[in-house]
Design a protein around this motif. Structure first.
Motif, mmCIF file in Angstrom:
data_model
loop_
_atom_site.group_PDB
_atom_site.id
_atom_site.type_symbol
_atom_site.label_atom_id
_atom_site.label_comp_id
_atom_site.label_asym_id
_atom_site.label_seq_id
_atom_site.Cartn_x
_atom_site.Cartn_y
_atom_site.Cartn_z
ATOM 1 N N TRP A 122 -45.853 -124.022 -23.764
ATOM 2 C CA TRP A 122 -46.695 -125.198 -24.522
ATOM 3 C C TRP A 122 -46.271 -126.634 -24.296
ATOM 4 O O TRP A 122 -46.806 -127.686 -24.732
ATOM 5 C CB TRP A 122 -46.600 -125.116 -25.960
ATOM 6 N N THR A 123 -45.136 -126.623 -23.572
ATOM 7 C CA THR A 123 -44.906 -128.112 -23.123
ATOM 8 C C THR A 123 -45.417 -128.539 -21.975
ATOM 9 O O THR A 123 -45.213 -129.731 -21.478
ATOM 10 C CB THR A 123 -43.180 -128.211 -22.990
ATOM 11 N N LEU A 124 -46.185 -127.760 -21.119
ATOM 12 C CA LEU A 124 -46.727 -127.972 -19.887
ATOM 13 C C LEU A 124 -47.749 -129.290 -20.140
ATOM 14 O O LEU A 124 -48.680 -129.274 -21.088
ATOM 15 C CB LEU A 124 -47.561 -126.801 -19.301
ATOM 16 N N PRO A 125 -48.209 -130.177 -19.251
ATOM 17 C CA PRO A 125 -49.179 -131.043 -19.261
ATOM 18 C C PRO A 125 -50.627 -130.410 -19.310
ATOM 19 O O PRO A 125 -50.740 -129.440 -18.678
ATOM 20 C CB PRO A 125 -48.834 -132.164 -18.194
ATOM 21 N N GLY A 126 -51.310 -130.778 -20.281
ATOM 22 C CA GLY A 126 -52.725 -130.026 -20.458
ATOM 23 C C GLY A 126 -52.412 -129.186 -21.689
ATOM 24 O O GLY A 126 -53.582 -128.785 -22.148
ATOM 25 N N VAL A 127 -51.351 -128.769 -22.435
ATOM 26 C CA VAL A 127 -51.524 -128.519 -23.773
ATOM 27 C C VAL A 127 -51.369 -129.674 -24.515
ATOM 28 O O VAL A 127 -50.821 -130.317 -24.720
ATOM 29 C CB VAL A 127 -50.239 -127.604 -24.065
ATOM 30 N N MET A 128 -52.397 -129.441 -25.611
ATOM 31 C CA MET A 128 -52.458 -130.593 -26.577
ATOM 32 C C MET A 128 -52.585 -130.139 -28.145
ATOM 33 O O MET A 128 -53.158 -129.071 -28.080
ATOM 34 C CB MET A 128 -53.223 -131.744 -25.957
ATOM 35 N N GLY A 252 -48.342 -122.274 -15.631
ATOM 36 C CA GLY A 252 -48.451 -123.279 -14.860
ATOM 37 C C GLY A 252 -46.973 -123.834 -14.227
ATOM 38 O O GLY A 252 -46.222 -123.743 -14.961
ATOM 39 N N GLU A 254 -46.899 -127.720 -12.426
ATOM 40 C CA GLU A 254 -46.596 -128.983 -13.017
ATOM 41 C C GLU A 254 -47.599 -129.160 -14.188
ATOM 42 O O GLU A 254 -47.716 -130.438 -14.719
ATOM 43 C CB GLU A 254 -47.338 -129.706 -11.719
ATOM 44 N N ASP A 281 -57.449 -125.230 -17.561
ATOM 45 C CA ASP A 281 -56.764 -126.460 -17.188
ATOM 46 C C ASP A 281 -56.161 -127.261 -18.446
ATOM 47 O O ASP A 281 -55.668 -128.243 -18.071
ATOM 48 C CB ASP A 281 -57.337 -127.389 -16.027
ATOM 49 N N PHE A 282 -56.835 -126.804 -19.588
ATOM 50 C CA PHE A 282 -56.189 -127.566 -20.829
ATOM 51 C C PHE A 282 -56.203 -126.211 -21.909
ATOM 52 O O PHE A 282 -57.065 -125.382 -21.732
ATOM 53 C CB PHE A 282 -57.007 -128.653 -21.198
#
Lengths: 409, 134
Positions: A122-128, A252, A254, A281-282
């Motif tokens: 959940w820290t990957l960019p795209g998780v919000m 993922g 990056e 992708d998100f």
């Protein structure tokens, strides 16, 4: 020499702005502070259809409040973060990133924050958070991605998923977060089913009819519905909603590339061998809302845990006063409810502050009317976050009375 | 060039024409619009990663987008630790991504071999162990 204000209001959402308007109508010296670059709080970004078919557009509602506030020459200061408040004798010192303010009264209207529902990756960019997606979509008008998945099935996530669809963003589905020590009830299909009644009226859809029919039924019927929940999910505005599937991991290098989704038992336990990988992708995580109350806590206001209100809330009475003289609360800091309720509470707080500041008892009538208005708005609310709001509210009021009696002794 | 703007919207209507603003992120020039935050302007260009985790150097982006979580810390002009989600872009603003920090404890060292005292840490450093230049 610092200027002494009659009242400093922390938060420019519906509660803070409504309070500021009531205070300015009584000619108080008011400063409203907010750290977001735009006034309106989370009213900005709200967009849903009322049962009447009319659209509730938060941007427009904010404009109306701001127009009134500006007509009354209200001093609203944005991009100001309050990091501490203290009371020395009868003066509140409000510490911000742009200097210290002094006031005779303060209103803490800081709203709510989102609970985390952490899952691996959940820290990957795209998780919000789901709220992040709402602000990006409706306030900044930027797409959060090409294709996403919503993790967490509740009132807020259903409403925002619809908002993303309206903006042309493709959603694969909504599913539960994998069960862990933090996700709790949000990962339990039976508990999630219980919550679906509250979105029954949002708009016509198969899913919602499904949810409302069973959520109002007996526990046995409801559990049976969970047991036989369609494997393909139930469609809401064309998008599958799953309460018997959970997202167990986000993948993922990056940024987000895919998620693992698997079937779960009626208790939310993953069923081995049912995992499938879905390309997205998100990812929007929806863990629900809780009152954002740290500033009231550092001021020493007593707190009470009220499940129906979303967590720990500062103890206050119906006039929005707390145990600390001159300190008022309004909006979601007092319990998770709709923006309309928050605004009505802000008006009560505004008149209460004016009465206290001016020692003008003729304002009693305004306060009483505003309190009645809160009840009316609550009863007619189209989005109810908890079915037992009234009981929760009653318990807070009772706690205030008990504290008042004890301090008199 | 990626453009993720939601120009037409069935309820909110068409996006109004706004003043263009140019800023840089890690040395590259980008254009956003008045009212954009650093986070929204960059995401409109498809840029998600705003920093790396100080220790693990893994990429991070916005999480809450309203200032609560502090996941989007960037450097704006000379200020460190600024929240990209709350900072409006301004003409000529220089934004750089949040960077990793030197990590004296090399992740490749098994936990039982990690220094237990400062003296042990110094001895290991002399032997060239530990990630000190990030």
């Amino acid at each position: 020499m610092i200027l002494m204000h009659d009242v400093v209001i922390i938060g420019s959402g519906p509660a803070g702005l409504s309070a500021a308007i009531a205070c300015r109508e009584n000619d108080l010296d008011v400063v409203v502070l907010d750290e977001f670059p735009k006034a309106g709080g989370r009213l900005l970004g709200q967009l849903h259809q009322e049962p009447t078919g009319e659209w509730w557009n938060g941007v427009k509602e904010t404009e109306k409040l701001l127009e009134r506030a500006n007509m009354l020459d209200t001093d609203i200061r944005l991009e100001v973060s309050v990091y501490h408040v203290e009371k020395v004798d009868d003066t509140f010192n409000i510490f911000t990133n742009k200097g210290t303010l002094e006031a005779k009264n303060i209103l803490i209207a800081t709203g709510a924050a989102e609970s985390a529902a952490p899952i691996p990756g959940w820290t990957l960019p795209g998780v919000m958070s789901i709220g992040a997606a709402q602000v990006m979509t409706n306030v900044h008008r930027v797409k959060v991605g090409e294709k996403g998945i919503v993790v967490g099935v509740n009132v807020l996530s259903a409403a925002i998923a619809r908002e993303m669809q309206l903006a042309g963003i493709d959603l694969h589905s909504m599913a539960l977060p994998a069960a862990n020590v933090i996700t709790g009830d949000g990962s339990n299909p039976i508990k999630v089913m219980d919550g679906l009644a509250r979105i029954a009226h949002l708009a016509p859809s198969k899913f919602i009819q499904f949810g409302s029919r069973f959520a109002r039924a007996s526990a046995f019927v409801r559990n049976t519905a969970v047991k036989f929940f369609p494997p393909g999910g139930v469609k809401m505005w064309g998008m599958p909603v799953h309460i018997r599937k959970a997202v167990t991991a986000i993948h993922g290098e990056e940024k987000v590339e895919s998620v693992t989704i698997c079937k779960v038992t009626t208790d939310g336990d993953p069923i081995p061998g049912t995992e499938e990988e879905v390309e997205v992708d998100f990812v929007c995580i929806a863990g629900g809302l809780y009152p954002l109350a740290e500033l009231a806590a550092v001021m020493g206001v007593p707190f009470k845990y009220i499940e129906e209100l979303g967590g720990h809330v500062p103890v206050h009475n119906e006039q929005m006063e707390t145990d600390v003289e001159g300190l008022y609360v309004a909006g979601n800091i007092t319990g998770i409810e709709s923006a309309k309720v928050a605004g009505a509470q802000g008006t009560v707080a505004g008149y209460s502050i004016a009465k206290h500041a001016l020692q003008d008892h003729s304002l009693e009538e305004n306060i009483t009317n505003a309190m009645e208005q809160v009840k009316t708005v609550r009863a007619n609310a189209s989005i109810q976050f908890h079915p037992k709001i009234d009981q929760g509210r009653a318990r807070v009021a009772q706690a205030f009375e008990v504290n008042a009696i004890n301090s008199d002794k | 060039m990626t453009n993720n703007r939601i120009v037409d919207h069935p309820v909110l209507g068409r996006l109004a024409d706004r003043k263009e603003i140019t800023f840089t992120f890690d040395g590259t020039e980008y254009t956003g619009y008045e009212g954009d935050t650093v986070a929204s302007a960059l995401l409109a260009h498809g840029i998600r990663t705003l920093r790396v985790h100080e220790e693990s150097k893994r990429p991070r982006s916005i999480y809450c987008n309203i200032g609560h979580c502090y996941e989007c810390r960037v450097m704006v002009d000379d200020a460190r630790g600024v929240r990209a989600c709350l900072t409006p872009i301004k003409e000529g603003m220089v934004v750089s991504s949040g960077k990793g920090l030197p990590n004296p404890l090399d992740a490749s060292i098994p936990p039982e071999e990690l220094p237990r005292t400062y003296q042990e840490y110094e001895e290991q450093s002399k032997e060239g162990k530990g990630d000190t230049d990030a």
